[in-house]
Design a protein around this motif. Structure first.
Motif, short mmCIF file in Angstrom:
data_model
loop_
_atom_site.label_atom_id
_atom_site.label_comp_id
_atom_site.label_asym_id
_atom_site.label_seq_id
_atom_site.Cartn_x
_atom_site.Cartn_y
_atom_site.Cartn_z
N GLU B 112 4.12 37.54 -22.96
CA GLU B 112 3.51 36.58 -22.05
C GLU B 112 2.14 37.10 -21.65
N THR B 113 1.16 36.24 -21.72
CA THR B 113 -0.21 36.66 -21.40
C THR B 113 -0.71 35.97 -20.14
N GLY B 114 0.06 35.04 -19.64
CA GLY B 114 -0.34 34.34 -18.41
C GLY B 114 0.75 33.38 -18.03
N GLU B 115 0.50 32.60 -16.99
CA GLU B 115 1.51 31.64 -16.55
C GLU B 115 1.77 30.60 -17.66
N GLY B 116 2.98 30.67 -18.25
CA GLY B 116 3.33 29.71 -19.29
C GLY B 116 2.56 29.87 -20.58
N ARG B 117 1.89 31.03 -20.73
CA ARG B 117 1.13 31.28 -21.96
C ARG B 117 1.63 32.54 -22.61
N GLY B 118 1.44 32.61 -23.90
CA GLY B 118 1.85 33.85 -24.54
C GLY B 118 1.53 33.89 -26.01
#
Lengths: 180, 189
Positions: B112-118
């Motif tokens: 995961e790289t951020g909120e809801g991102r990856g």
């Protein structure tokens, strides 16, 4: 020379249609083999298939006319010297040549029109699609390839038989189709 | 005896931390798309897609790093809105679908790289060749659907080089890479 077929010979219309069809069949076969191997940046990559489709449609029309012409102007009878098995096999070969030609041209038509696109015949007119279906282009393509080789095989038999009549039997079968 | 055993088992499972939910990608309702785009001559984008595929993923909001995805694609279902081109793309010049009827993706890790991102790493098997790829993923949304189910959807994109997978038909320098554009909606099981 007569336009129509007559007592013991072919007329100019039948002779012209025969040799033009032969030229078109060999031309389309060669063009078809060659153009399917062209790379994307070849200047013939688009021109080749356009020409193949256009000539194919014209050959279809010419072949329809040719069949019609057989009714209008009946074919001359086989030479008296032809043996019964030769007459029978010649008739069968001619019928199969027509059958293969039509099946081959139809299968080609079904490749190009599989998604509802029409076929542009040069800039003259376009032939609309009729039947369309999923994976039609793949099936029609396979059939087209097999029929093309089959037709060329049968043409070889047809030409071989003509040469046999000319050089071995020394009769006028081939000369008759040359209008001589 | 059996009932007690099952009861204990059920009790044991419910006391474990929330399990990752499994989702089946909604190909039946066609709320999922495997698309690609490639440049034509360097002058424009050509779009295509694969109409038949199936897959599933598991995702737990509390432990996104455990997410996993697997998708199987029927390569013959390629559709670029032009039958003659599709026929060529299915031929041995490109996908060679008779020899390689399926393409597969199986994830190996999710970061995961951020909120809801990856970033979803995994192996893509295409044209008989398996290579690791990384897909940029973004969750679009999740929640109950109007028909009593629960859905979750993502979009993803990555760029691949067909020649890496042995598809080396020369379409020109601008067309040596292909973008994959993925849109998946899963129905929770």
């Amino acid at each position: 020379m007569h336009w129509r077929n007559h007592g013991d010979g072919w007329g100019a219309v039948a002779i012209a249609l025969h040799w033009l069809s032969g030229l078109a069949v060999f031309g389309l076969f060669g063009l078809g083999l060659w153009m399917t191997g062209l790379d994307y940046y070849d200047s013939w990559y688009r021109k080749g298939p356009d020409l193949h489709r256009s000539i194919g449609v014209l050959l279809f029309i010419a072949t329809l006319f040719r069949l019609l012409w057989r009714f209008v102007s009946p074919s001359p009878p086989a030479l008296a010297s032809h043996r019964p098995w030769e007459r029978l096999s010649a008739r069968a070969t001619h019928a199969l040549l027509y059958l293969l030609l039509f099946a081959l041209m139809l299968s080609g038509y079904f490749i190009s029109t599989a998604d509802g696109r029409s076929i542009a015949v040069f800039d003259w007119f376009s032939l609309p699609a009729t039947l369309t279906g999923e994976h039609q282009e793949d099936l029609a393509g396979e059939v087209h390839r097999v029929l093309a080789w089959s037709l060329i095989g049968l043409v070889a038999l047809h030409a071989g038989a003509a040469l046999k009549h000319h050089f071995i039997d020394r009769d006028s079968t081939l000369r008759r189709m040359l209008g001589l | 005896m059996k009932k007690i055993l099952f009861g204990l088992l059920a009790l044991g499972m419910s006391s474990l931390p929330a399990q990752a939910a499994d989702y089946v990608i909604d190909t039946k309702g066609a709320h999922a798309f495997v698309q690609f785009r490639v440049q034509h001559l360097g002058y424009s984008w050509l779009y295509g897609r694969f109409n038949d595929f199936e897959g599933r993923f598991s995702y737990d909001e509390k432990a996104p790093e455990k997410a996993s995805v697997s998708v199987t694609i029927d390569t013959a279902s390629l559709d670029s809105n032009h039958a003659e081109r599709d026929k060529h793309l299915r031929s041995p010049d490109f996908f060679d679908v008779k020899k390689y009827p399926q393409a597969k993706f199986a994830s190996t890790a999710y970061r995961e790289t951020g909120e809801g991102r990856g970033q979803l790493s995994g192996n893509l098997t295409l044209h008989g060749t398996t290579r690791p790829i990384t897909i940029d993923v973004q969750q679009v949304g999740a929640g109950e659907d109007p028909w009593g189910g629960y859905r979750r959807g993502f979009q993803g994109s990555t760029t691949i080089t067909p020649a890496d997978f042995g598809m080396d038909y020369d379409l020109g320098p601008a067309s040596s890479t292909v973008e994959l554009i993925l849109s998946v909606e899963g129905i929770r099981q």
